[in-house]
Scaffold this motif. Structure first.
Motif, PDB file in Angstrom:
ATOM      1  N   SER A 205       0.818  -1.202   0.000  1.00  0.00           N
ATOM      2  CA  SER A 205       0.000   0.000   0.000  1.00  0.00           C
ATOM      3  C   SER A 205       0.852   1.252   0.000  1.00  0.00           C
ATOM      4  CB  SER A 205      -0.930  -0.004   1.220  1.00  0.00           C
ATOM      5  OG  SER A 205      -0.174  -0.041   2.414  1.00  0.00           O
ATOM      6  N   LYS A 206       2.023   1.228   0.645  1.00  0.00           N
ATOM      7  CA  LYS A 206       2.898   2.391   0.664  1.00  0.00           C
ATOM      8  C   LYS A 206       3.502   2.652  -0.705  1.00  0.00           C
ATOM      9  CE  LYS A 206       4.194   2.106   5.570  1.00  0.00           C
ATOM     10  NZ  LYS A 206       5.304   1.918   6.532  1.00  0.00           N
ATOM     11  N   GLN A 207       3.816   1.592  -1.428  1.00  0.00           N
ATOM     12  CA  GLN A 207       4.466   1.750  -2.717  1.00  0.00           C
ATOM     13  C   GLN A 207       3.471   2.015  -3.840  1.00  0.00           C
ATOM     14  OE1 GLN A 207       6.601  -1.926  -3.129  1.00  0.00           O
ATOM     15  NE2 GLN A 207       8.146  -1.390  -1.618  1.00  0.00           N
ATOM     16  N   GLY A 208       2.192   1.784  -3.586  1.00  0.00           N
ATOM     17  CA  GLY A 208       1.192   2.011  -4.609  1.00  0.00           C
ATOM     18  C   GLY A 208       0.705   0.729  -5.235  1.00  0.00           C
ATOM     19  N   PHE A 209      -0.494   0.810  -5.817  1.00  0.00           N
ATOM     20  CA  PHE A 209      -1.139  -0.371  -6.370  1.00  0.00           C
ATOM     21  C   PHE A 209      -0.330  -0.968  -7.517  1.00  0.00           C
ATOM     22  CE2 PHE A 209      -4.128  -2.310  -9.384  1.00  0.00           C
ATOM     23  CZ  PHE A 209      -4.717  -3.251  -8.560  1.00  0.00           C
ATOM     24  N   THR A 210       0.167  -0.128  -8.411  1.00  0.00           N
ATOM     25  CA  THR A 210       0.897  -0.629  -9.583  1.00  0.00           C
ATOM     26  C   THR A 210       2.172  -1.348  -9.176  1.00  0.00           C
ATOM     27  OG1 THR A 210       0.034   1.173 -10.941  1.00  0.00           O
ATOM     28  CG2 THR A 210       1.964   0.002 -11.769  1.00  0.00           C
ATOM     29  N   THR A 211       2.882  -0.787  -8.197  1.00  0.00           N
ATOM     30  CA  THR A 211       4.112  -1.420  -7.733  1.00  0.00           C
ATOM     31  C   THR A 211       3.822  -2.777  -7.101  1.00  0.00           C
ATOM     32  OG1 THR A 211       5.111   0.744  -7.329  1.00  0.00           O
ATOM     33  CG2 THR A 211       6.130  -1.142  -6.243  1.00  0.00           C
ATOM     34  N   SER A 212       2.743  -2.841  -6.320  1.00  0.00           N
ATOM     35  CA  SER A 212       2.360  -4.113  -5.719  1.00  0.00           C
ATOM     36  C   SER A 212       1.974  -5.123  -6.797  1.00  0.00           C
ATOM     37  CB  SER A 212       1.187  -3.894  -4.760  1.00  0.00           C
ATOM     38  OG  SER A 212       0.744  -5.113  -4.222  1.00  0.00           O
ATOM     39  N   LEU A 213       1.295  -4.641  -7.829  1.00  0.00           N
ATOM     40  CA  LEU A 213       0.832  -5.515  -8.897  1.00  0.00           C
ATOM     41  C   LEU A 213       1.992  -6.115  -9.674  1.00  0.00           C
ATOM     42  CD1 LEU A 213      -1.946  -6.354 -10.216  1.00  0.00           C
ATOM     43  CD2 LEU A 213      -1.497  -4.565 -11.894  1.00  0.00           C
ATOM     44  N   LEU A 214       3.018  -5.303  -9.937  1.00  0.00           N
ATOM     45  CA  LEU A 214       4.135  -5.731 -10.779  1.00  0.00           C
ATOM     46  C   LEU A 214       5.346  -6.207  -9.992  1.00  0.00           C
ATOM     47  CD1 LEU A 214       4.006  -2.882 -13.471  1.00  0.00           C
ATOM     48  CD2 LEU A 214       2.958  -5.157 -13.561  1.00  0.00           C
ATOM     49  N   GLY A 215       5.275  -6.089  -8.658  1.00  0.00           N
ATOM     50  CA  GLY A 215       6.428  -6.460  -7.846  1.00  0.00           C
ATOM     51  C   GLY A 215       6.787  -7.932  -7.928  1.00  0.00           C
ATOM     52  N   ILE A 216       5.846  -8.764  -8.325  1.00  0.00           N
ATOM     53  CA  ILE A 216       6.110 -10.196  -8.429  1.00  0.00           C
ATOM     54  C   ILE A 216       7.047 -10.532  -9.589  1.00  0.00           C
ATOM     55  CG2 ILE A 216       3.934 -10.836  -7.345  1.00  0.00           C
ATOM     56  CD1 ILE A 216       2.792 -11.386 -10.108  1.00  0.00           C
ATOM     57  N   PHE A 217       7.313  -9.546 -10.451  1.00  0.00           N
ATOM     58  CA  PHE A 217       8.229  -9.768 -11.571  1.00  0.00           C
ATOM     59  C   PHE A 217       9.630  -9.220 -11.292  1.00  0.00           C
ATOM     60  CE2 PHE A 217       3.966  -9.530 -13.511  1.00  0.00           C
ATOM     61  CZ  PHE A 217       3.911 -10.804 -14.031  1.00  0.00           C
ATOM     62  N   SER A 218       9.907  -8.894 -10.035  1.00  0.00           N
ATOM     63  CA  SER A 218      11.244  -8.448  -9.663  1.00  0.00           C
ATOM     64  C   SER A 218      12.210  -9.622  -9.761  1.00  0.00           C
ATOM     65  CB  SER A 218      11.238  -7.898  -8.235  1.00  0.00           C
ATOM     66  OG  SER A 218      11.013  -8.950  -7.310  1.00  0.00           O
ATOM     67  N   PRO A 219      13.519  -9.361  -9.869  1.00  0.00           N
ATOM     68  CA  PRO A 219      14.483 -10.464 -10.009  1.00  0.00           C
ATOM     69  C   PRO A 219      14.392 -11.506  -8.906  1.00  0.00           C
ATOM     70  CG  PRO A 219      15.528  -8.362 -10.507  1.00  0.00           C
ATOM     71  CD  PRO A 219      14.160  -8.032  -9.986  1.00  0.00           C
ATOM     72  N   LYS A 220      14.005 -11.097  -7.683  1.00  0.00           N
ATOM     73  CA  LYS A 220      13.960 -12.032  -6.568  1.00  0.00           C
ATOM     74  C   LYS A 220      12.813 -13.041  -6.679  1.00  0.00           C
ATOM     75  CE  LYS A 220      16.132  -8.990  -3.140  1.00  0.00           C
ATOM     76  NZ  LYS A 220      15.969  -8.325  -1.810  1.00  0.00           N
ATOM     77  N   THR A 221      11.746 -12.644  -7.336  1.00  0.00           N
ATOM     78  CA  THR A 221      10.564 -13.518  -7.373  1.00  0.00           C
ATOM     79  C   THR A 221      10.142 -13.916  -8.789  1.00  0.00           C
ATOM     80  OG1 THR A 221       9.132 -11.553  -7.324  1.00  0.00           O
ATOM     81  CG2 THR A 221       9.633 -12.614  -5.208  1.00  0.00           C
ATOM     82  N   LEU A 222      10.892 -13.487  -9.804  1.00  0.00           N
ATOM     83  CA  LEU A 222      10.493 -13.757 -11.191  1.00  0.00           C
ATOM     84  C   LEU A 222      10.411 -15.263 -11.473  1.00  0.00           C
ATOM     85  CD1 LEU A 222       9.800 -12.797 -14.022  1.00  0.00           C
ATOM     86  CD2 LEU A 222      12.267 -12.674 -14.515  1.00  0.00           C
ATOM     87  N   ARG A 223      11.394 -16.013 -10.986  1.00  0.00           N
ATOM     88  CA  ARG A 223      11.434 -17.454 -11.287  1.00  0.00           C
ATOM     89  C   ARG A 223      10.203 -18.161 -10.731  1.00  0.00           C
ATOM     90  NH1 ARG A 223      13.073 -22.283  -9.010  1.00  0.00           N
ATOM     91  NH2 ARG A 223      13.903 -23.824 -10.518  1.00  0.00           N
ATOM     92  N   VAL A 224       9.870 -17.918  -9.454  1.00  0.00           N
ATOM     93  CA  VAL A 224       8.726 -18.603  -8.875  1.00  0.00           C
ATOM     94  C   VAL A 224       7.422 -18.127  -9.517  1.00  0.00           C
ATOM     95  CG1 VAL A 224       9.849 -19.078  -6.680  1.00  0.00           C
ATOM     96  CG2 VAL A 224       8.548 -16.971  -6.949  1.00  0.00           C
ATOM     97  N   THR A 225       7.393 -16.882  -9.974  1.00  0.00           N
ATOM     98  CA  THR A 225       6.197 -16.374 -10.640  1.00  0.00           C
ATOM     99  C   THR A 225       5.953 -17.101 -11.958  1.00  0.00           C
ATOM    100  OG1 THR A 225       6.397 -14.176  -9.636  1.00  0.00           O
ATOM    101  CG2 THR A 225       5.116 -14.336 -11.664  1.00  0.00           C
ATOM    102  N   LEU A 226       7.009 -17.290 -12.735  1.00  0.00           N
ATOM    103  CA  LEU A 226       6.870 -17.974 -14.014  1.00  0.00           C
ATOM    104  C   LEU A 226       6.506 -19.447 -13.826  1.00  0.00           C
ATOM    105  CD1 LEU A 226       9.874 -16.450 -16.012  1.00  0.00           C
ATOM    106  CD2 LEU A 226       7.449 -15.833 -16.161  1.00  0.00           C
ATOM    107  N   ILE A 227       7.177 -20.104 -12.877  1.00  0.00           N
ATOM    108  CA  ILE A 227       6.863 -21.518 -12.635  1.00  0.00           C
ATOM    109  C   ILE A 227       5.465 -21.654 -12.040  1.00  0.00           C
ATOM    110  CG2 ILE A 227       7.534 -23.583 -11.360  1.00  0.00           C
ATOM    111  CD1 ILE A 227      10.417 -22.575 -11.458  1.00  0.00           C
ATOM    112  N   GLY A 228       5.109 -20.730 -11.152  1.00  0.00           N
ATOM    113  CA  GLY A 228       3.766 -20.751 -10.578  1.00  0.00           C
ATOM    114  C   GLY A 228       2.698 -20.568 -11.642  1.00  0.00           C
ATOM    115  N   GLY A 229       2.985 -19.711 -12.629  1.00  0.00           N
ATOM    116  CA  GLY A 229       2.047 -19.536 -13.732  1.00  0.00           C
ATOM    117  C   GLY A 229       1.882 -20.803 -14.545  1.00  0.00           C
ATOM    118  N   LEU A 230       2.999 -21.534 -14.774  1.00  0.00           N
ATOM    119  CA  LEU A 230       2.937 -22.812 -15.487  1.00  0.00           C
ATOM    120  C   LEU A 230       2.132 -23.824 -14.685  1.00  0.00           C
ATOM    121  CD1 LEU A 230       3.882 -24.660 -17.826  1.00  0.00           C
ATOM    122  CD2 LEU A 230       5.908 -25.195 -16.437  1.00  0.00           C
ATOM    123  N   PHE A 231       2.345 -23.857 -13.386  1.00  0.00           N
ATOM    124  CA  PHE A 231       1.590 -24.726 -12.488  1.00  0.00           C
ATOM    125  C   PHE A 231       0.095 -24.428 -12.624  1.00  0.00           C
ATOM    126  CE2 PHE A 231       1.850 -27.076  -8.308  1.00  0.00           C
ATOM    127  CZ  PHE A 231       0.481 -27.125  -8.078  1.00  0.00           C
TER     128      PHE A 231
END
Length: 420
Positions: A205-231
């Motif tokens: 909420s502090k960083q804003g809705f858009t940042t929260s929405l796209l934060g899952i594509f940061s380098p730290k979480t990109l891999r699990v996001t892509l694999i989670g999407g495949l799952f």
């Protein structure tokens, strides 16, 4: 099996039942469409491909709704986002009863999907943050069994309404009834206070809705996001490809009556509820990865046997139990696993994306099955597509870490709530 329930606090219990009711309502309204497809085909001369298009578009919008709803829960809170999603979902279902043509139903089912996806994402994060880690798998698995309750209610309504009301009116009655349980669930949800979260959990909420929405594509979480999407793609592709068309398969290719279709589906639904409960126990005993892989392999084998082998009615009825049982284990595992992959602040967005994004890709499978059935049997089309989808689940889960017993950062603790 339910000893864990007696060990949790009253607030945890109320949250559990609120989310259980939400899952049941989702199933009641969503499963209605698969049951009324034959009536729509007869009333509006809708092709199987067009019927699959409605289902496919609903999956696409539910994917968007899940991602947006999860991010919204990071921004304004889990309970508030949950209430908004339920109201939206219930209103769209009710309005679908008054559709006059295919195009209007297509639009309203798309709107329904937005609320459906958002409700799951907000509710899954809410209960994951409230329930203590040692019981998280069991609680989320049991909550998923609420889907079987709603699904069973939809089949009972189908049997009753279509037996008493003319077919061209019966499907409208069913959509109209879909509003009733939503009113009760909304009331229950309002009795659940918003969980207090640590400072880190409010970063979305502090960083804003858009940042929260796209934060899952940061380098730290990109891999699990892509694999989670495949799952998610494999899980939803298998489930919706199979169960969207199963009532039509039973009625058209197996020649079952309304009551006969209800009997076969009843066996599968009871088994689905049992599978959710079993998966919840296994998640906390043998881990997330082993549980998912076990159910995915089993579901692939049973699906092939159920739809592609030349078996008689008696054996098919018997195989309905392992089919429903195995199909339950994958969705029952996703809530616990996905919550444990993401840090506070973007957890809602991450859970919403992984669970729902697969629906965008999976949305093409009901359409594809409808198209394939023009050149092969419907059972063969369903079996081929569902088997491929469940195989993707096995591949994805092998690439994810084991998260059993993981404490969720940002959650202050069970039974702690804000005063808002």
């Amino acid at each position: 099996m339910f000893q864990w329930y007696r060990q949790i606090t009253p607030v945890e219990q109320r949250t559990f039942w609120a989310c259980f009711g939400g899952w049941a309502m989702d199933a009641l309204d969503m499963q209605m469409f698969g049951l009324v497809i034959p009536a729509l085909i007869a009333s509006w001369s809708v092709s199987k491909t067009d019927a699959g298009l409605i289902s496919g578009l609903t999956l696409i919008t539910s994917a968007l709704g899940g991602w947006l709803g999860g991010a919204l829960s990071d921004r304004i809170g889990r309970v508030k986002a949950l209430q908004i999603a339920i109201i939206w979902f219930a209103a769209a279902t009710f309005l679908a009863a008054f559709c006059q043509n295919f195009e209007q139903l297509l639009i309203l089912k798309a709107m329904q999907g937005l609320g459906f996806g958002g409700e799951w994402a907000a509710g899954a994060v809410l209960i994951a943050e409230i329930i203590r880690p040692e019981h998280r798998g069991k609680a989320l698995g049991t909550v998923q069994s609420g889907w079987a309750v709603g699904w069973g209610a939809a089949v009972l309504l189908y049997a009753a309404v279509f037996s008493l009301v003319p077919q061209d009116l019966a499907w409208r009655v069913m959509f109209g009834i879909g509003l009733i349980p939503a009113l009760l669930v909304i009331y229950v949800q309002r009795a659940i206070p918003e969980p207090t979260r640590a400072a880190a959990a409010t970063s979305g909420s502090k960083q804003g809705f858009t940042t929260s929405l796209l934060g899952i594509f940061s380098p730290k979480t990109l891999r699990v996001t892509l694999i989670g999407g495949l799952f998610g793609f494999g899980a939803h592709g298998g489930y919706y490809g199979l169960f969207t068309w199963l009532p039509t398969f039973l009625k058209t290719e197996r020649g079952l009556s309304v009551m006969g279709t209800g009997l076969y589906l009843g066996v599968i639904i009871v088994a689905f509820g049992c599978g959710c409960l079993a998966a919840g126990q296994l998640l906390d005993r043998i881990g997330r990865r082993r549980t998912v892989a076990l159910f995915a392999v089993g579901c692939t084998a049973v699906t092939v046997s159920y739809l592609l082998l030349p078996i008689g009615g008696g054996l098919m009825l018997a195989l309905g139990f392992p089919l429903g049982f195995c199909a339950a284990g994958i969705p029952a595992s996703m809530g616990a696993l996905f919550n444990e992959l993401y840090p506070a602040g973007i957890r809602g967005s991450g859970v919403g994306f992984c669970y729902n994004f697969g629906r965008i890709l999976a949305a093409g499978l009901p359409v594809l099955i409808g198209h394939m059935s023009g050149s092969m049997s419907l059972g063969a089309a369903i079996g081929i597509d569902a088997s491929i989808a469940y195989s993707l689940v096995v591949l994805a889960v092998l690439m994810l870490p084991e998260t059993r017993g993981k404490a969720l950062d940002g959650a202050v603790g069970s039974g702690t709530f804000s005063k808002d």
